[in-house]
Design a protein around this motif. Structure first.
Motif, PDB file in Angstrom:
ATOM      1  N   ALA A 178      49.075  53.182  21.729  1.00 20.06           N
ATOM      2  CA  ALA A 178      47.918  53.655  20.977  1.00 20.06           C
ATOM      3  C   ALA A 178      48.008  53.044  19.592  1.00 20.06           C
ATOM      4  O   ALA A 178      49.070  53.067  18.974  1.00 20.06           O
ATOM      5  CB  ALA A 178      47.930  55.180  20.884  1.00 20.06           C
ATOM      6  N   ALA A 179      46.908  52.464  19.105  1.00 20.75           N
ATOM      7  CA  ALA A 179      47.008  51.761  17.820  1.00 20.75           C
ATOM      8  C   ALA A 179      45.664  51.704  17.103  1.00 20.75           C
ATOM      9  O   ALA A 179      44.946  50.704  17.198  1.00 20.75           O
ATOM     10  CB  ALA A 179      47.566  50.354  18.022  1.00 20.75           C
ATOM     11  N   PRO A 180      45.297  52.761  16.361  1.00 23.14           N
ATOM     12  CA  PRO A 180      44.141  52.670  15.469  1.00 23.14           C
ATOM     13  C   PRO A 180      44.505  51.821  14.259  1.00 23.14           C
ATOM     14  O   PRO A 180      45.659  51.406  14.106  1.00 23.14           O
ATOM     15  CB  PRO A 180      43.907  54.127  15.078  1.00 23.14           C
ATOM     16  CG  PRO A 180      45.283  54.720  15.096  1.00 23.14           C
ATOM     17  CD  PRO A 180      45.997  54.044  16.244  1.00 23.14           C
ATOM     18  N   SER A 181      43.553  51.564  13.380  1.00 17.58           N
ATOM     19  CA  SER A 181      43.844  50.770  12.197  1.00 17.58           C
ATOM     20  C   SER A 181      44.912  51.452  11.344  1.00 17.58           C
ATOM     21  O   SER A 181      44.967  52.681  11.256  1.00 17.58           O
ATOM     22  CB  SER A 181      42.580  50.529  11.371  1.00 17.58           C
ATOM     23  OG  SER A 181      41.990  51.756  11.002  1.00 17.58           O
ATOM     24  N   ALA A 182      45.761  50.644  10.714  1.00 16.49           N
ATOM     25  CA  ALA A 182      46.931  51.155   9.992  1.00 16.49           C
ATOM     26  C   ALA A 182      46.575  51.479   8.543  1.00 16.49           C
ATOM     27  O   ALA A 182      46.997  50.805   7.593  1.00 16.49           O
ATOM     28  CB  ALA A 182      48.074  50.145  10.058  1.00 16.49           C
ATOM     29  N   ASN A 183      45.780  52.534   8.359  1.00 12.62           N
ATOM     30  CA  ASN A 183      45.370  53.003   7.043  1.00 12.62           C
ATOM     31  C   ASN A 183      45.074  54.499   7.136  1.00 12.62           C
ATOM     32  O   ASN A 183      44.914  55.035   8.231  1.00 12.62           O
ATOM     33  CB  ASN A 183      44.113  52.263   6.577  1.00 12.62           C
ATOM     34  CG  ASN A 183      42.973  52.377   7.578  1.00 12.62           C
ATOM     35  OD1 ASN A 183      42.955  51.658   8.571  1.00 12.62           O
ATOM     36  ND2 ASN A 183      42.043  53.284   7.340  1.00 12.62           N
ATOM     37  N   ARG A 184      44.996  55.155   5.989  1.00 12.00           N
ATOM     38  CA  ARG A 184      44.587  56.550   5.998  1.00 12.00           C
ATOM     39  C   ARG A 184      43.181  56.640   6.560  1.00 12.00           C
ATOM     40  O   ARG A 184      42.337  55.784   6.323  1.00 12.00           O
ATOM     41  CB  ARG A 184      44.638  57.140   4.583  1.00 12.00           C
ATOM     42  CG  ARG A 184      46.042  57.256   3.997  1.00 12.00           C
ATOM     43  CD  ARG A 184      46.928  58.240   4.746  1.00 12.00           C
ATOM     44  NE  ARG A 184      46.406  59.594   4.702  1.00 12.00           N
ATOM     45  CZ  ARG A 184      46.639  60.442   3.705  1.00 12.00           C
ATOM     46  NH1 ARG A 184      47.361  60.080   2.661  1.00 12.00           N
ATOM     47  NH2 ARG A 184      46.140  61.664   3.755  1.00 12.00           N
ATOM     48  N   SER A 185      42.911  57.679   7.299  1.00  8.49           N
ATOM     49  CA  SER A 185      41.653  57.817   8.017  1.00  8.49           C
ATOM     50  C   SER A 185      40.459  57.785   7.063  1.00  8.49           C
ATOM     51  O   SER A 185      40.442  58.463   6.036  1.00  8.49           O
ATOM     52  CB  SER A 185      41.644  59.128   8.803  1.00  8.49           C
ATOM     53  OG  SER A 185      40.485  59.232   9.589  1.00  8.49           O
ATOM     54  N   GLY A 186      39.464  56.955   7.423  1.00  9.53           N
ATOM     55  CA  GLY A 186      38.239  56.871   6.654  1.00  9.53           C
ATOM     56  C   GLY A 186      38.237  55.810   5.590  1.00  9.53           C
ATOM     57  O   GLY A 186      37.173  55.460   5.066  1.00  9.53           O
ATOM     58  N   PHE A 187      39.412  55.253   5.248  1.00  7.22           N
ATOM     59  CA  PHE A 187      39.486  54.303   4.155  1.00  7.22           C
ATOM     60  C   PHE A 187      39.509  52.856   4.656  1.00  7.22           C
ATOM     61  O   PHE A 187      39.332  52.600   5.843  1.00  7.22           O
ATOM     62  CB  PHE A 187      40.691  54.615   3.266  1.00  7.22           C
ATOM     63  CG  PHE A 187      40.579  55.946   2.572  1.00  7.22           C
ATOM     64  CD1 PHE A 187      39.645  56.138   1.580  1.00  7.22           C
ATOM     65  CD2 PHE A 187      41.385  57.008   2.944  1.00  7.22           C
ATOM     66  CE1 PHE A 187      39.516  57.365   0.943  1.00  7.22           C
ATOM     67  CE2 PHE A 187      41.262  58.237   2.317  1.00  7.22           C
ATOM     68  CZ  PHE A 187      40.331  58.422   1.315  1.00  7.22           C
ATOM     69  N   ILE A 188      39.730  51.930   3.758  1.00  9.59           N
ATOM     70  CA  ILE A 188      39.595  50.506   4.072  1.00  9.59           C
ATOM     71  C   ILE A 188      40.655  50.063   5.072  1.00  9.59           C
ATOM     72  O   ILE A 188      41.846  50.348   4.911  1.00  9.59           O
ATOM     73  CB  ILE A 188      39.724  49.650   2.795  1.00  9.59           C
ATOM     74  CG1 ILE A 188      38.802  50.182   1.689  1.00  9.59           C
ATOM     75  CG2 ILE A 188      39.389  48.191   3.099  1.00  9.59           C
ATOM     76  CD1 ILE A 188      39.053  49.537   0.342  1.00  9.59           C
ATOM     77  N   SER A 189      40.223  49.340   6.089  1.00  4.79           N
ATOM     78  CA  SER A 189      41.152  48.832   7.096  1.00  4.79           C
ATOM     79  C   SER A 189      42.032  47.729   6.505  1.00  4.79           C
ATOM     80  O   SER A 189      41.620  47.019   5.587  1.00  4.79           O
ATOM     81  CB  SER A 189      40.388  48.297   8.298  1.00  4.79           C
ATOM     82  OG  SER A 189      39.644  49.319   8.924  1.00  4.79           O
ATOM     83  N   PRO A 190      43.258  47.542   7.036  1.00  3.21           N
ATOM     84  CA  PRO A 190      44.189  46.566   6.483  1.00  3.21           C
ATOM     85  C   PRO A 190      44.171  45.242   7.250  1.00  3.21           C
ATOM     86  O   PRO A 190      44.198  45.215   8.472  1.00  3.21           O
ATOM     87  CB  PRO A 190      45.544  47.260   6.663  1.00  3.21           C
ATOM     88  CG  PRO A 190      45.370  48.064   7.927  1.00  3.21           C
ATOM     89  CD  PRO A 190      43.906  48.444   8.000  1.00  3.21           C
ATOM     90  N   THR A 191      44.157  44.153   6.515  1.00  4.09           N
ATOM     91  CA  THR A 191      44.262  42.834   7.132  1.00  4.09           C
ATOM     92  C   THR A 191      45.528  42.097   6.711  1.00  4.09           C
ATOM     93  O   THR A 191      45.739  40.952   7.095  1.00  4.09           O
ATOM     94  CB  THR A 191      43.023  41.974   6.812  1.00  4.09           C
ATOM     95  OG1 THR A 191      42.840  41.910   5.388  1.00  4.09           O
ATOM     96  CG2 THR A 191      41.778  42.564   7.449  1.00  4.09           C
ATOM     97  N   THR A 192      46.370  42.757   5.921  1.00  2.00           N
ATOM     98  CA  THR A 192      47.692  42.235   5.559  1.00  2.00           C
ATOM     99  C   THR A 192      48.691  43.384   5.579  1.00  2.00           C
ATOM    100  O   THR A 192      48.304  44.560   5.524  1.00  2.00           O
ATOM    101  CB  THR A 192      47.713  41.603   4.149  1.00  2.00           C
ATOM    102  OG1 THR A 192      47.516  42.644   3.174  1.00  2.00           O
ATOM    103  CG2 THR A 192      46.647  40.522   3.990  1.00  2.00           C
ATOM    104  N   ALA A 193      49.965  43.038   5.612  1.00  2.98           N
ATOM    105  CA  ALA A 193      51.009  44.066   5.545  1.00  2.98           C
ATOM    106  C   ALA A 193      50.922  44.837   4.228  1.00  2.98           C
ATOM    107  O   ALA A 193      51.169  46.051   4.183  1.00  2.98           O
ATOM    108  CB  ALA A 193      52.383  43.416   5.698  1.00  2.98           C
TER     109      ALA A 193
END
Length: 332
Positions: free
Chosen positions: A154-169
């Motif tokens: 399972a892998a949603p975007s690695a950010n706090r919910s509702g905020f900007i999605s990450p494209t870098t570490a």
């Protein structure tokens, strides 16, 4: 690394990473596999954005995703698998579903199909729905990682919910430092926006639930000679990215701006210049790849507001505008 978006980050304030970051080489991927095997959480690169992965077959592991993100429990997760053969273990896999992913997987397409009864998945993955969202990611790091484990992720975007999605570490650390076990650094992602989401109904009908890198209307036209039927806006949440307010930078956002006001950070496109520009040449693929990076820069700036130039609503521009509308929506 200090948090770039302090308005919504409550970790990393000391200027030193709490969460371990390793390169996505053979040793790093093997370490990530061991952490996932034990029920831990790892931020992983995909061809779209970084995802926050945990094994999808354990309730305690999936609960850590929801806790780290502060994600509402009615919002389901995407289950990442190696291929269609593994997907069929968890879904009522039909010929229309197989046809939909045949030329796309591995790649940035998530398919929503009926879940198998008693599928070996954590209950929170489907959020109580009778469907499951499945994707086979095309990123080589994710494919290698999925090949090392005998369970889906399972892998949603690695950010706090509702905020900007990450494209870098580094983007991952702005909101999840100290909340997860590991970040697997595979460099910047390429597509820049989350996967297209396609629901394949019991009667074989297709329905777009979220625009993304795959132009589902063009794809449907290639297969069937007709455009994809319009999305039903009133349908309840079936997949990630359907909340009205999402991808928020923590500041008011003004869309379709020709130029910035004195208190606005300008994100430009084409001839409309900006403090950060999605694409000076008007290339929509470049704009998609730079979208979240520009939003992260805007969030970190001293200016209290954000203005964004118009982006054509065609091809992957539909996905860009979908994310921007949600970023500009008031938070309830």
């Amino acid at each position: 690394m200090a948090a770039a978006c302090g308005e919504y980050s409550d970790a990393g304030m000391s200027g030193k990473n709490v969460t371990e970051v390793v390169l996505a080489d053979a040793d790093g991927i093997a370490r990530a596999a061991r952490i996932l095997e034990s029920g831990g959480t790892v931020a992983v690169p995909t061809e779209t954005v970084y995802g926050l992965a945990a094994r999808a077959d354990r309730d305690d592991a999936v609960a850590k995703i929801y806790a780290a993100k502060g994600r509402p429990d009615f919002n389901p997760l995407i289950v990442h698998v190696r291929d269609a053969e593994q997907a069929a273990r968890y879904a009522q896999w039909s010929e229309p579903a197989g046809n939909a992913v045949m030329d796309v997987w591995p790649g940035p397409l998530t398919i929503v199909v009926p879940a198998k009864a008693r599928a070996p998945l954590a209950k929170a993955v489907t959020a109580g729905l009778e469907t499951v969202a499945l994707r086979s990611p095309g990123h080589p790091v994710m494919q290698e990682l999925l090949g090392l484990v005998d369970f889906p992720l399972a892998a949603p975007s690695a950010n706090r919910s509702g905020f900007i999605s990450p494209t870098t570490a580094e983007h991952v650390l702005t909101s999840l430092d100290g909340r997860i076990d590991l970040v697997l650094d595979g460099g910047p992602t390429q597509a820049g926006v989350e996967s297209s989401i396609l629901a394949v109904r019991a009667d074989g009908a297709w329905e777009e639930l979220r625009p993304g890198p795959i132009d589902l209307d063009a794809f449907h036209n290639e297969r069937f000679g007709t455009g994809l039927p319009a999305r039903i806006g009133s349908r309840s949440i079936e997949a990630p990215g359907q909340l009205a307010s999402h991808y928020a930078p923590g500041k008011p956002v003004r869309l379709h701006a020709d130029k910035a006001g004195p208190d606005e950070y300008m994100i430009g496109f084409g001839r409309a210049a900006g403090d950060c520009t999605l694409s000076q040449t008007g290339d929509l693929s470049e704009a998609a790849s730079r979208l979240y990076g520009c939003l992260h820069q805007a969030a970190a700036s001293d200016l209290p507001n954000i203005a964004i130039a118009p982006v054509p609503d065609e091809g992957i521009g539909r996905a860009i505008n979908d994310r921007l509308r949600r970023a500009a929506a008031p938070v309830d």
